[in-house]
Design an enzyme around this catalytic site. Sequence first.
Site, PDB file in Angstrom:
ATOM      1  N   HIS A  54      -4.808  38.965 -14.137  1.00 57.15           N
ATOM      2  CA  HIS A  54      -5.107  38.300 -13.057  1.00 57.15           C
ATOM      3  C   HIS A  54      -5.162  36.271 -13.357  1.00 57.15           C
ATOM      4  O   HIS A  54      -4.329  36.260 -14.703  1.00 57.15           O
ATOM      5  CB  HIS A  54      -7.014  37.745 -14.112  1.00 57.15           C
ATOM      6  CG  HIS A  54      -7.129  37.508 -15.664  1.00 57.15           C
ATOM      7  ND1 HIS A  54      -6.996  38.758 -16.921  1.00 57.15           N
ATOM      8  CD2 HIS A  54      -7.072  36.447 -16.065  1.00 57.15           C
ATOM      9  CE1 HIS A  54      -6.399  37.412 -17.828  1.00 57.15           C
ATOM     10  NE2 HIS A  54      -7.400  36.372 -17.208  1.00 57.15           N
ATOM     11  N   ASP A  56      -6.168  33.020 -14.938  1.00 59.94           N
ATOM     12  CA  ASP A  56      -8.092  32.219 -15.481  1.00 59.94           C
ATOM     13  C   ASP A  56      -8.558  31.358 -13.595  1.00 59.94           C
ATOM     14  O   ASP A  56      -7.634  30.250 -13.710  1.00 59.94           O
ATOM     15  CB  ASP A  56      -7.728  31.458 -17.015  1.00 59.94           C
ATOM     16  CG  ASP A  56      -7.087  32.444 -18.038  1.00 59.94           C
ATOM     17  OD1 ASP A  56      -7.330  33.345 -17.032  1.00 59.94           O
ATOM     18  OD2 ASP A  56      -5.983  31.778 -18.574  1.00 59.94           O
ATOM     19  N   HIS A 110      -1.001  36.552 -15.668  1.00 58.45           N
ATOM     20  CA  HIS A 110      -0.991  37.782 -17.554  1.00 58.45           C
ATOM     21  C   HIS A 110      -2.151  38.640 -17.389  1.00 58.45           C
ATOM     22  O   HIS A 110      -3.359  38.941 -16.677  1.00 58.45           O
ATOM     23  CB  HIS A 110      -1.659  35.447 -17.958  1.00 58.45           C
ATOM     24  CG  HIS A 110      -2.798  35.692 -18.087  1.00 58.45           C
ATOM     25  ND1 HIS A 110      -3.039  34.249 -17.729  1.00 58.45           N
ATOM     26  CD2 HIS A 110      -3.702  36.047 -18.959  1.00 58.45           C
ATOM     27  CE1 HIS A 110      -4.337  33.767 -17.254  1.00 58.45           C
ATOM     28  NE2 HIS A 110      -4.988  34.927 -18.440  1.00 58.45           N
ATOM     29  N   ARG A 120      -6.939  43.157 -31.790  1.00 56.97           N
ATOM     30  CA  ARG A 120      -6.402  42.041 -32.142  1.00 56.97           C
ATOM     31  C   ARG A 120      -6.813  40.775 -31.661  1.00 56.97           C
ATOM     32  O   ARG A 120      -8.098  41.677 -30.903  1.00 56.97           O
ATOM     33  CB  ARG A 120      -4.828  42.268 -30.507  1.00 56.97           C
ATOM     34  CG  ARG A 120      -4.950  40.867 -29.897  1.00 56.97           C
ATOM     35  CD  ARG A 120      -3.719  41.630 -28.763  1.00 56.97           C
ATOM     36  NE  ARG A 120      -3.278  39.841 -28.887  1.00 56.97           N
ATOM     37  CZ  ARG A 120      -3.528  39.261 -27.739  1.00 56.97           C
ATOM     38  NH1 ARG A 120      -4.351  40.113 -27.124  1.00 56.97           N
ATOM     39  NH2 ARG A 120      -3.017  38.031 -27.416  1.00 56.97           N
TER      40      ARG A 120
HETATM   41  C1  OGA Z   1      -8.315  35.522 -20.815  1.00 58.79           C
HETATM   42  C2  OGA Z   1      -7.325  36.256 -21.895  1.00 58.79           C
HETATM   43  C3  OGA Z   1      -5.224  37.529 -23.250  1.00 58.79           C
HETATM   44  C4  OGA Z   1      -5.142  37.189 -24.538  1.00 58.79           C
HETATM   45  O1  OGA Z   1      -8.935  35.129 -22.192  1.00 58.79           O
HETATM   46  O2  OGA Z   1      -8.609  35.227 -20.209  1.00 58.79           O
HETATM   47  O3  OGA Z   1      -6.137  35.978 -20.145  1.00 58.79           O
HETATM   48  O4  OGA Z   1      -4.102  37.768 -24.446  1.00 58.79           O
HETATM   49  N1  OGA Z   1      -6.637  36.326 -22.617  1.00 58.79           N
HETATM   50  O5  OGA Z   1      -6.644  37.512 -25.316  1.00 58.79           O
HETATM   51 NI    NI Z   2      -6.512  35.044 -19.074  1.00 57.82          NI
END
Ligand code: OGA
Ligand code: NI
Length: 185
Positions: A54, A56, A110, A120
């Site tokens: 996605h 953001d 990403h 994590r």
């Molecule tokens: C998000 C995201 C990535 C992560 O919260 O929008 O892409 O590494 N997180 O947690």
């Molecule tokens: Ni994100």
Amino acid sequence: MNTLSLGIMELLGVSLGVGREYFRDFFEGNDSIMRLNYYPPCQKPDLTLGTGPHCDPTSLTILHQDHVGGLQVFVDEKWHSISPDPEAFVVNIGDTFTALSNGIFKSCLHRAVVNNVTVRKSLAFFLCPKLDKVVKPPNTLIDSKNPRVYPDFTWPTLSEFTQKHYRADMKTLDVFTTWLQQKNN
Ligand code: OGA
Ligand code: NI
């Protein structure tokens, strides 16, 4: 986080030739979001994702990862892992800033993968405009060679779109644009 994100907005303003103040002023009194992500270990990490691909929908993301890797960005047709560094932030552009810069700054595709060993955690700050601010690029970024790419909108409309109508992915802003134009006709 507010101070840091407004400082970054000053740099983005300078790089787009609209001056230090333009985007800093736009995001004054911003209505930003902080989110804690928790990814439990998964026995079959190859079969799932922590967060699917996605962009953001927000304006700017400042992300802190713990010592466990998982974040990947899509560049040159490939997924690249971003090494975790608890002493650093990952900063990326969101769809709302893509619209504000008339498509010049691209939001970054990403995702987050999981692993079968360790929990994590990540912490994300999402810069969002004040609710009544109209998202439109400065006039200096618009001319006959560079016409408007996205229509005027306010952040709550895009936010609602991603919560009620469409799960954010790599096409959110384009689908939102079509949806908004149909709604307004
Ligand atoms: C998000 C995201 C990535 C992560 O919260 O929008 O892409 O590494 N997180 O947690
Ligand atoms: Ni994100």
